[in-house]
Write a protein that holds these residues in place. Structure first.
Motif, PDB file in Angstrom:
ATOM      1  N   UNK A   1       0.821  -1.206   0.000  1.00  0.00           N
ATOM      2  CA  UNK A   1       0.000   0.000   0.000  1.00  0.00           C
ATOM      3  C   UNK A   1       0.860   1.263   0.000  1.00  0.00           C
ATOM      4  N   UNK A   2       1.940   1.267   0.781  1.00  0.00           N
ATOM      5  CA  UNK A   2       2.798   2.444   0.834  1.00  0.00           C
ATOM      6  C   UNK A   2       3.401   2.755  -0.529  1.00  0.00           C
ATOM      7  N   UNK A   3       3.842   1.725  -1.239  1.00  0.00           N
ATOM      8  CA  UNK A   3       4.444   1.938  -2.554  1.00  0.00           C
ATOM      9  C   UNK A   3       3.429   2.535  -3.521  1.00  0.00           C
ATOM     10  N   UNK A   4       2.203   2.066  -3.460  1.00  0.00           N
ATOM     11  CA  UNK A   4       1.160   2.594  -4.342  1.00  0.00           C
ATOM     12  C   UNK A   4       0.855   4.043  -3.995  1.00  0.00           C
ATOM     13  N   UNK A   5       0.759   4.336  -2.688  1.00  0.00           N
ATOM     14  CA  UNK A   5       0.475   5.698  -2.275  1.00  0.00           C
ATOM     15  C   UNK A   5       1.599   6.657  -2.591  1.00  0.00           C
ATOM     16  N   UNK A   6       2.842   6.201  -2.428  1.00  0.00           N
ATOM     17  CA  UNK A   6       4.000   7.074  -2.667  1.00  0.00           C
ATOM     18  C   UNK A   6       4.170   7.399  -4.146  1.00  0.00           C
ATOM     19  N   UNK A   7       3.943   6.394  -5.003  1.00  0.00           N
ATOM     20  CA  UNK A   7       4.174   6.578  -6.437  1.00  0.00           C
ATOM     21  C   UNK A   7       2.937   7.037  -7.202  1.00  0.00           C
ATOM     22  N   UNK A   8       1.746   6.864  -6.601  1.00  0.00           N
ATOM     23  CA  UNK A   8       0.522   7.144  -7.334  1.00  0.00           C
ATOM     24  C   UNK A   8       0.232   6.103  -8.394  1.00  0.00           C
ATOM     25  N   UNK A   9       0.914   4.967  -8.285  1.00  0.00           N
ATOM     26  CA  UNK A   9       0.785   3.893  -9.273  1.00  0.00           C
ATOM     27  C   UNK A   9       0.225   2.653  -8.585  1.00  0.00           C
ATOM     28  N   UNK A  10      -1.010   2.246  -8.900  1.00  0.00           N
ATOM     29  CA  UNK A  10      -1.598   1.079  -8.231  1.00  0.00           C
ATOM     30  C   UNK A  10      -0.924  -0.239  -8.572  1.00  0.00           C
ATOM     31  N   UNK A  11      -0.051  -0.234  -9.584  1.00  0.00           N
ATOM     32  CA  UNK A  11       0.655  -1.468  -9.947  1.00  0.00           C
ATOM     33  C   UNK A  11       1.989  -1.596  -9.203  1.00  0.00           C
ATOM     34  N   UNK A  12       2.372  -0.573  -8.457  1.00  0.00           N
ATOM     35  CA  UNK A  12       3.644  -0.623  -7.728  1.00  0.00           C
ATOM     36  C   UNK A  12       3.573  -1.677  -6.628  1.00  0.00           C
ATOM     37  N   UNK A  13       4.631  -2.481  -6.486  1.00  0.00           N
ATOM     38  CA  UNK A  13       4.724  -3.576  -5.510  1.00  0.00           C
ATOM     39  C   UNK A  13       3.429  -4.397  -5.512  1.00  0.00           C
ATOM     40  N   UNK A  14       3.229  -5.178  -6.560  1.00  0.00           N
ATOM     41  CA  UNK A  14       2.067  -6.068  -6.600  1.00  0.00           C
ATOM     42  C   UNK A  14       2.192  -7.172  -5.559  1.00  0.00           C
ATOM     43  N   UNK A  15       1.132  -7.948  -5.404  1.00  0.00           N
ATOM     44  CA  UNK A  15       1.091  -8.962  -4.353  1.00  0.00           C
ATOM     45  C   UNK A  15       2.292  -9.897  -4.407  1.00  0.00           C
TER      46      UNK A  15
ATOM     47  N   UNK B   1     -12.080 -16.828  -2.440  1.00  0.00           N
ATOM     48  CA  UNK B   1     -10.649 -16.690  -2.719  1.00  0.00           C
ATOM     49  C   UNK B   1     -10.424 -16.872  -4.213  1.00  0.00           C
ATOM     50  N   UNK B   2     -10.426 -15.765  -4.929  1.00  0.00           N
ATOM     51  CA  UNK B   2     -10.186 -15.810  -6.371  1.00  0.00           C
ATOM     52  C   UNK B   2      -8.702 -15.951  -6.691  1.00  0.00           C
ATOM     53  N   UNK B   3      -7.859 -15.443  -5.768  1.00  0.00           N
ATOM     54  CA  UNK B   3      -6.416 -15.447  -6.006  1.00  0.00           C
ATOM     55  C   UNK B   3      -5.720 -15.602  -4.654  1.00  0.00           C
ATOM     56  N   UNK B   4      -5.059 -16.727  -4.429  1.00  0.00           N
ATOM     57  CA  UNK B   4      -4.437 -16.998  -3.138  1.00  0.00           C
ATOM     58  C   UNK B   4      -3.375 -15.968  -2.799  1.00  0.00           C
ATOM     59  N   UNK B   5      -2.555 -15.579  -3.777  1.00  0.00           N
ATOM     60  CA  UNK B   5      -1.494 -14.609  -3.518  1.00  0.00           C
ATOM     61  C   UNK B   5      -2.083 -13.271  -3.090  1.00  0.00           C
ATOM     62  N   UNK B   6      -3.153 -12.857  -3.748  1.00  0.00           N
ATOM     63  CA  UNK B   6      -3.817 -11.612  -3.394  1.00  0.00           C
ATOM     64  C   UNK B   6      -4.366 -11.673  -1.972  1.00  0.00           C
ATOM     65  N   UNK B   7      -5.001 -12.784  -1.630  1.00  0.00           N
ATOM     66  CA  UNK B   7      -5.535 -12.922  -0.275  1.00  0.00           C
ATOM     67  C   UNK B   7      -4.436 -12.870   0.783  1.00  0.00           C
ATOM     68  N   UNK B   8      -3.305 -13.497   0.500  1.00  0.00           N
ATOM     69  CA  UNK B   8      -2.205 -13.500   1.457  1.00  0.00           C
ATOM     70  C   UNK B   8      -1.711 -12.089   1.752  1.00  0.00           C
ATOM     71  N   UNK B   9      -1.744 -11.220   0.756  1.00  0.00           N
ATOM     72  CA  UNK B   9      -1.240  -9.860   0.934  1.00  0.00           C
ATOM     73  C   UNK B   9      -2.311  -8.921   1.487  1.00  0.00           C
ATOM     74  N   UNK B  10      -3.507  -8.961   0.926  1.00  0.00           N
ATOM     75  CA  UNK B  10      -4.495  -7.936   1.233  1.00  0.00           C
ATOM     76  C   UNK B  10      -5.574  -8.363   2.228  1.00  0.00           C
ATOM     77  N   UNK B  11      -5.672  -9.661   2.520  1.00  0.00           N
ATOM     78  CA  UNK B  11      -6.720 -10.120   3.432  1.00  0.00           C
ATOM     79  C   UNK B  11      -6.186 -10.863   4.654  1.00  0.00           C
TER      80      UNK B  11
END
Length: 442
Positions: free
Chosen positions: A321-335, A380-390
């Motif tokens: 989340x910090x990387x996305x907020x700092x860069x303004x890029x939602x693709x920064x540091x993906x899951x 759980x559509x994506x296990x990697x996503x859940x591990x990071x964001x949930x």
């Protein structure tokens, strides 16, 4: 085969970021001996049903101060220098080996509860910390953090912290086939002078030890170094050969682009501590800039006095989340990248990349299992996503290091948590917080 995890989803963290569903993982003599979609023909001694569970590499906390659990919640919502000088340092002065061991045991229990299988720690009273690590079964890179203002009166052979480091090297380096590693440590540029830097660099180079250091954590620290020396902290410490050995530099919030290129060239790993940096308002490290410069970026919690827990899943999410907020890029540091920071990159930073950080045949069985049947993991559509964001550390139901279960279902086989709590309440906490020496327990 000693243990078989059956019908489990496996996050391997291999080069392809492979995720296997309804699969099997076997452990023999502390190593991963089987990975497959079908059950092995060999009959295991123990079968652990992984239905609805996710198996992944154990997390690696690359910067913490374990005994500071005793200071959790003691001083919050303060600026770093005020926090350190007016609250933390005065209480730490009351610590002894007995109090440190109890506090470290509590911290290790917390780490294991939250799925951490290896830590990098910077503190003092390190023999007591090593004892706690040895008894618990966790992996650790232990460094004796040093401050020094003696100037030319400094003598490596006579300085107590250096004597402690030498004793640690002699007693603990390589303990239990490398489960414990001893490293050198300069606390920070602003808490020491060049005489210490030169001596520690020489010692680490000669003894082939790693190095740990706080680096450019705050703007004030960074700017005052530039004003005083005409160099950034990274440039200054590099001039004194601190980075001639494998180094983990904690925080790295205010690095310049030139610093990043320099540290990448020196193969320095940055231990990103987003929660602590936000809590102390130190700033937001430029993770994307460090990665683009070629640096290895791992994760740390810092101490629980500035966090206030050892849940590395919080750091994983905060880093993304910090990387996305700092860069303004939602693709920064993906899951995928955030998970790599807590596993693969952490193992690389600790010099353990050949033994852990991935679930691969022949590697140590350092792994954790999470319960994905809980409401916050459905669907759980994506296990990697859940591990990071949930996910959170509270989802961990089992933690294993070298094939040995160190936490499962609310129990720690190697730690008597009730005895640790009693020692803390009866001895360590009164010892640290009683201002009158006569009130301190003996």
């Amino acid at each position: 085969m000693d243990t078989l995890f059956s019908h489990v989803s496996i996050v391997t963290m291999d080069d392809r970021m492979s995720v296997w569903t309804d699969s099997f993982l076997g452990v023999t003599d502390g190593k991963i001996s089987y990975l497959g979609k079908k059950a092995p023909e060999e009959q295991p001694q123990t079968i652990i049903d992984g239905s609805g569970m996710v198996l992944m590499p154990g997390l690696i906390n690359c910067h913490t101060h374990l005994p500071m659990t005793i200071l959790r919640g003691y001083a919050d919502d303060l600026k770093l220098q005020e926090w350190l000088n007016d609250y933390i340092f005065p209480r730490e002065a009351h610590l002894d080996d007995r109090a440190v061991k109890a506090a470290a045991q509590l911290a290790i229990a917390e780490c294991l509860r939250f799925g951490v299988t290896s830590v990098s720690d910077m503190y003092d009273h390190c023999d007591a910390i090593c004892q706690a690590v040895a008894e618990s079964g966790i992996k650790a890179n232990i460094s004796r953090g040093m401050t020094m203002f003696l100037g030319d009166e400094f003598d490596f052979e006579k300085f107590p912290a250096c004597q402690e480091l030498v004793a640690l090297r002699d007693k603990w380096q390589g303990y239990d086939n490398g489960r414990i590693k001893i490293e050198a440590s300069v606390h920070a540029e602003y808490t020491s002078t060049y005489q210490l830097w030169d001596a520690l660099a020489e010692f680490a180079i000669n003894e082939k030890l790693g190095m740990q250091v706080h680096l450019s954590e705050t703007k004030r620290e960074h700017d005052e170094c530039v004003e005083k020396y005409g160099l950034t902290p990274a440039q200054l410490l590099d001039c004194h050969h601190l980075f001639d050995v494998p180094t983990v530099a904690a925080h790295c919030v205010w690095l310049t682009e030139e610093d990043m290129r320099l540290l990448a060239k020196r193969h320095v790993s940055a231990a990103h501590c987003p929660v602590s940096n936000l809590k102390l308002a130190s700033g937001c490290a430029d993770v994307m800039g460090m990665v683009k410069a070629g640096m290895n970026v791992c994760l740390g919690t810092d101490s629980v006095a500035s966090n206030n827990n050892h849940d590395l899943f919080e750091e994983i999410k905060a880093a993304a989340l910090m990387a996305k907020g700092k860069t303004g890029d939602p693709t920064a540091v993906p899951a995928e990248a955030a998970l790599m920071m807590a596993t693969v990159c952490g193992a690389r930073a600790q010099g353990r990349e050949k033994e852990c950080g991935q679930l691969k045949l022949g590697m140590d069985a350092d792994l954790i299992m999470l319960d994905f049947t809980q409401p916050h993991h459905i669907p759980c559509h994506n296990i990697l996503s859940n591990l990071v964001y949930a996910a959170s550390g509270h989802d961990v139901v089992l933690t294993m290091v070298r094939g040995k279960i160190l936490y499962a279902a609310g129990k720690w086989p190697t730690i008597d948590l009730a005895a640790v709590a009693k020692e803390l309440h009866d001895y360590a906490i009164p010892k640290v917080f009683a201002d009158d020496p006569e009130e301190q327990p003996q």
